[in-house]
Design a protein around this motif. Structure first.
Motif, PDB file in Angstrom:
ATOM      1  N   GLY A 236       0.813  -1.209   0.000  1.00  0.00           N
ATOM      2  CA  GLY A 236       0.000   0.000   0.000  1.00  0.00           C
ATOM      3  C   GLY A 236       0.843   1.254   0.000  1.00  0.00           C
ATOM      4  N   SER A 237       0.309   2.295   0.584  1.00  0.00           N
ATOM      5  CA  SER A 237       0.938   3.608   0.571  1.00  0.00           C
ATOM      6  C   SER A 237       2.166   3.661   1.472  1.00  0.00           C
ATOM      7  CB  SER A 237      -0.052   4.676   1.033  1.00  0.00           C
ATOM      8  OG  SER A 237      -0.361   4.489   2.398  1.00  0.00           O
TER       9      SER A 237
ATOM     10  N   ASN B 134       1.168   3.378   5.014  1.00  0.00           N
ATOM     11  CA  ASN B 134       0.912   2.000   5.438  1.00  0.00           C
ATOM     12  C   ASN B 134       2.207   1.287   5.788  1.00  0.00           C
ATOM     13  OD1 ASN B 134      -1.843   2.215   5.098  1.00  0.00           O
ATOM     14  ND2 ASN B 134      -1.851   1.283   3.071  1.00  0.00           N
TER      15      ASN B 134
ATOM     16  N   ILE C 285       3.315  -0.377   9.351  1.00  0.00           N
ATOM     17  CA  ILE C 285       3.703  -1.779   9.486  1.00  0.00           C
ATOM     18  C   ILE C 285       5.044  -1.899  10.199  1.00  0.00           C
ATOM     19  CG2 ILE C 285       4.449  -3.811   8.175  1.00  0.00           C
ATOM     20  CD1 ILE C 285       2.307  -2.977   6.063  1.00  0.00           C
TER      21      ILE C 285
ATOM     22  N   GLU D 118      -5.280   7.331  11.560  1.00  0.00           N
ATOM     23  CA  GLU D 118      -5.303   5.966  12.095  1.00  0.00           C
ATOM     24  C   GLU D 118      -5.881   5.889  13.510  1.00  0.00           C
ATOM     25  OE1 GLU D 118      -4.568   3.225  10.275  1.00  0.00           O
ATOM     26  OE2 GLU D 118      -4.409   4.652   8.636  1.00  0.00           O
TER      27      GLU D 118
ATOM     28  N   THR E  53      -1.566   2.795  14.745  1.00  0.00           N
ATOM     29  CA  THR E  53      -0.146   2.749  14.390  1.00  0.00           C
ATOM     30  C   THR E  53       0.720   2.337  15.565  1.00  0.00           C
ATOM     31  OG1 THR E  53       0.289   5.086  14.906  1.00  0.00           O
ATOM     32  CG2 THR E  53      -0.508   4.577  12.699  1.00  0.00           C
TER      33      THR E  53
END
Length: 259
Positions: free
Chosen positions: A68-69, A72, A76, A214, A246
């Motif tokens: 994803g972006s 993201n 992660i 988020e 996050t």
């Protein structure tokens, strides 16, 4: 990696390094002494082969396929890194926020950060995250912390009712609606203070380093503890739980005051 040019490798390293620095800055709000991140993606995952005009494959630097972006990917890596420090038994602290909030002694808002290492989190079964149930259990943890486990103010979280708020509502202007919202509680207590919107933004930049996108926010009724009785007299009472995806932690914000 030999199939990539030196220039491609340089761009990929710079791109990946920027992501790592952003992720580490967030991790440091939890573990101030953190000096590394855990990236589940190998270096060559930051290359993408793109078929484009005039019928040729091009090498591009970007986020790993399926990740994803950029935001993201940062999220992660933050979660992977926090898990690493937790598993290694590192001391869990929130010094960055708690040290900052000490500079605002006239703030009526009280905060409790609930993470997997919170001494009540296991008792209340807060984690792993399970939606609004975890929000309620996090509220129970905060009640234990802030209300001295019932010794100072009695409480019964079973009686608390909830309503989901949008991310933007959490940071709405002080006079944007008819209820005591978070910004108004911070800036406009009964006895006043000299804090400004800049102070409010500064506090929340440290409290929610990943930004508002988020966050999951619930507003709770304030009829479940005598802590809120003073606010019920006229100024108002506030109770919010905020889950930060996050950082995999909750922030509980409460306020209640009178003249």
């Amino acid at each position: 990696m030999s199939k990539y040019s030196e220039q491609d490798l340089k761009y990929a390293a710079e791109f990946r390094d920027g992501i790592h620095k952003e992720a580490l800055a967030r991790v440091k709000t939890i573990y101030p002494h953190a000096d590394r991140v855990v990236d589940p993606y190998p270096e060559d995952a930051y290359f993408q082969e793109v078929w484009d005009y005039p019928g040729k494959w091009y090498t591009m630097v970007g986020t790993p396929p399926g990740a994803g972006s950029r935001g993201n990917v940062v999220g992660i890596i933050v979660r992977e890194t926090l898990a690493y420090y937790r598993n290694t038994g590192a001391a869990y602290t929130d010094d960055a926020f708690y040290q900052l909030i000490e500079k605002y002694p006239d703030a009526v808002c009280e905060y409790c950060i609930v993470n997997p290492e919170n001494r009540y989190a296991i008792t209340y079964n807060v984690f792993p995250y399970r939606g609004v149930d975890s929000h309620r259990f996090a509220l129970g943890c905060a009640a234990c912390e802030l209300f001295e486990d019932g010794r100072e103010w009695s409480y019964d979280i079973k009686g608390a009712r909830h309503r989901k708020l949008s991310n933007k509502a959490l940071f709405a202007p002080a006079n944007s609606d008819g209820w005591l919202n978070y910004r108004k509680a911070f800036l406009c207590p009964p006895h006043g203070n000299t804090y400004t919107d800049n102070d409010f933004e500064r506090v929340n930049a440290v409290l929610f380093p990943g930004g508002e996108e988020e966050l999951e926010v619930y507003r709770w009724t304030t009829d479940w503890s005598e802590y809120f009785d003073e606010g019920h007299e006229w100024w108002g009472a506030l109770c919010l739980t905020v889950y930060d995806k996050t950082l995999d932690r909750f922030v509980v914000i409460v306020a209640s005051a009178t003249d």
